[in-house]
Design a protein around this motif. Structure first.
Motif, PDB file in Angstrom:
ATOM      1  N   THR A 245       2.001 -11.826  14.805  1.00 34.62           N
ATOM      2  CA  THR A 245       0.987 -12.802  14.793  1.00 34.62           C
ATOM      3  C   THR A 245       0.117 -12.751  16.060  1.00 34.62           C
TER       4      THR A 245
ATOM      5  N   TRP B 198       5.558 -17.628   6.414  1.00 39.43           N
ATOM      6  CA  TRP B 198       5.406 -19.009   7.189  1.00 39.43           C
ATOM      7  C   TRP B 198       6.642 -18.771   8.214  1.00 39.43           C
TER       8      TRP B 198
ATOM      9  N   HIS C 161       0.229 -10.850   4.209  1.00 42.82           N
ATOM     10  CA  HIS C 161       0.147  -9.328   4.684  1.00 42.82           C
ATOM     11  C   HIS C 161      -0.243  -8.358   3.282  1.00 42.82           C
TER      12      HIS C 161
ATOM     13  N   ARG D 232     -12.846  -8.156  11.978  1.00 40.91           N
ATOM     14  CA  ARG D 232     -12.169  -9.607  11.764  1.00 40.91           C
ATOM     15  C   ARG D 232     -13.441 -10.721  11.492  1.00 40.91           C
TER      16      ARG D 232
ATOM     17  N   SER E  69       1.393 -21.069  11.523  1.00 44.41           N
ATOM     18  CA  SER E  69       0.701 -19.965  11.061  1.00 44.41           C
ATOM     19  C   SER E  69       1.305 -19.633   9.695  1.00 44.41           C
TER      20      SER E  69
ATOM     21  N   GLU F 243      -4.989 -15.025   7.917  1.00 43.95           N
ATOM     22  CA  GLU F 243      -4.067 -15.496   8.796  1.00 43.95           C
ATOM     23  C   GLU F 243      -4.881 -17.225   8.724  1.00 43.95           C
ATOM     24  N   SER F 244      -4.093 -18.070   8.675  1.00 46.91           N
ATOM     25  CA  SER F 244      -4.480 -19.675   8.535  1.00 46.91           C
ATOM     26  C   SER F 244      -3.849 -20.645   9.397  1.00 46.91           C
ATOM     27  N   ARG F 245      -4.241 -21.119  10.479  1.00 42.31           N
ATOM     28  CA  ARG F 245      -3.446 -22.152  11.285  1.00 42.31           C
ATOM     29  C   ARG F 245      -3.447 -23.300  10.532  1.00 42.31           C
TER      30      ARG F 245
ATOM     31  N   LEU G  33      -4.498 -19.645   2.273  1.00 44.13           N
ATOM     32  CA  LEU G  33      -4.506 -18.367   2.911  1.00 44.13           C
ATOM     33  C   LEU G  33      -5.647 -17.531   2.474  1.00 44.13           C
TER      34      LEU G  33
ATOM     35  N   ARG H 269      -5.306  -8.676   5.796  1.00 45.38           N
ATOM     36  CA  ARG H 269      -4.404  -9.487   6.425  1.00 45.38           C
ATOM     37  C   ARG H 269      -5.365 -10.938   6.344  1.00 45.38           C
TER      38      ARG H 269
ATOM     39  N   VAL I 231       0.618 -16.463   7.232  1.00 46.48           N
ATOM     40  CA  VAL I 231      -0.201 -15.139   7.084  1.00 46.48           C
ATOM     41  C   VAL I 231       0.258 -14.283   5.856  1.00 46.48           C
TER      42      VAL I 231
END
Length: 305
Positions: A280, A53, A253, A209, A249, A242-244, A21, A240, A251
């Motif tokens: 999300t 998670w 924060h 972003r 996902s 975020e990773s798939r 992440l 933030r 995340v």
């Protein structure tokens, strides 16, 4: 109901996704800049992240800046990353990882990286890199290091996260950069897709972003995708990440800051973290279907051998 206890190998794979992440932001840097503008961070800065998670707090990450400090008759900025398990993950698979990166205080180019991993109840590892003019020395513990050819100015994962904050980011802009990762140099295309008002513990924050993609390595791109939101002011603080991943996902924060030189995040949060429910919004869960991926993983690990 049978108890599920992950194997060391399986949990190490999962744990490796969580640091990604923050490592996803390794892609976010440009070639060494021409100007001498001071970086928008300084010694004493500390950023703390809560990593979730499937909505659960599983890791806490802390990023710190120190220095400039003395290193080999020169000065260097020292970045520290500490990653510790939390919540339900900690008793099952405790994680106590750390990384220390040294960077040139003017160009922010990498000089050395040390990564220590303490994962589970047995796994221990120390990896290190020393960056030369046209190469990187990669070593494990006391083993003889291996020399890898690399272009001058290539960055390690941790120092790249800070390099991005010194760049002139604008919606629609993009750049290509080089990052040394997994024993090789990887080219990354970085695109600032849009400006966005993001919910945070400090209230709505104006952010940019950013999406990184590996160039010429679709296999890596298919394994996961990352998005990073940085503040739209000069500080470019990551709010933030975020990773798939193959289990859904992950995340990170931002939940605490210290030592910021002004900006909307310099003060204490205005919301209580216990009552905060961040959404999300980027990863399309219906397409990625993390629940099915998680079921497959649990079923596979619980099968007798």
């Amino acid at each position: 109901m049978s108890a599920f206890r992950p194997t060391r190998r399986g949990m190490r794979r999962r744990a490796g996704l969580l640091p990604a992440l923050l490592a996803g932001a390794v892609c976010l840097t440009a070639a060494p800049g021409e100007g001498a503008t001071p970086p928008p961070f300084r010694g004493g800065e500390r950023l703390t992240y809560q990593i979730r998670w499937l909505g659960m707090h599983v890791l806490t990450a802390r990023l710190e800046v120190e220095g400039p400090v003395d290193w080999k008759d020169a000065k260097a900025l020292r970045y520290r990353l500490r990653l510790t398990s939390a919540g339900l993950l900690h008793p099952l698979y405790p994680i106590r990882d750390s990384a220390v990166s040294l960077a040139d205080p003017e160009t922010l180019a990498s000089r050395r990286l040390d990564v220590h991993q303490k994962e589970g109840f047995r796994y221990r590892s120390h990896k290190w890199m020393v960056f030369g003019k046209d190469h990187v020395l990669f070593g494990r513990g006391e083993r003889e290091p291996v020399r890898h050819e690399a272009p001058e100015g290539v960055l390690d994962a941790l120092s790249a996260l800070y390099k991005i904050r010194a760049q002139d980011l604008r919606p629609g802009a993009g750049t290509e950069i080089a990052v040394f990762d997994r024993k090789r140099t990887r080219l990354v295309r970085v695109q600032v897709t849009q400006a966005e008002l993001l919910d945070s513990l400090w209230g709505p924050v104006r952010t940019l972003r950013v999406e990184p993609l590996f160039i010429g390595d679709e296999a890596l791109n298919r394994r996961g995708r990352a998005w990073i939101w940085v503040t739209a002011d000069a500080a470019r603080v990551p709010v933030r990440i975020e990773s798939r991943t193959f289990v859904g996902s992950l995340v990170a924060h931002l939940v605490e800051t210290r030592g910021l030189d002004g900006g909307p995040l310099a003060g204490p949060p205005v919301q209580e973290i216990s009552a905060w429910r961040p959404a999300t919004r980027v990863v399309n869960e219906s397409e990625w279907n993390p629940s099915e991926k998680l079921k497959e993983l649990l079923n596979k690990k619980s099968q007798p051998r």
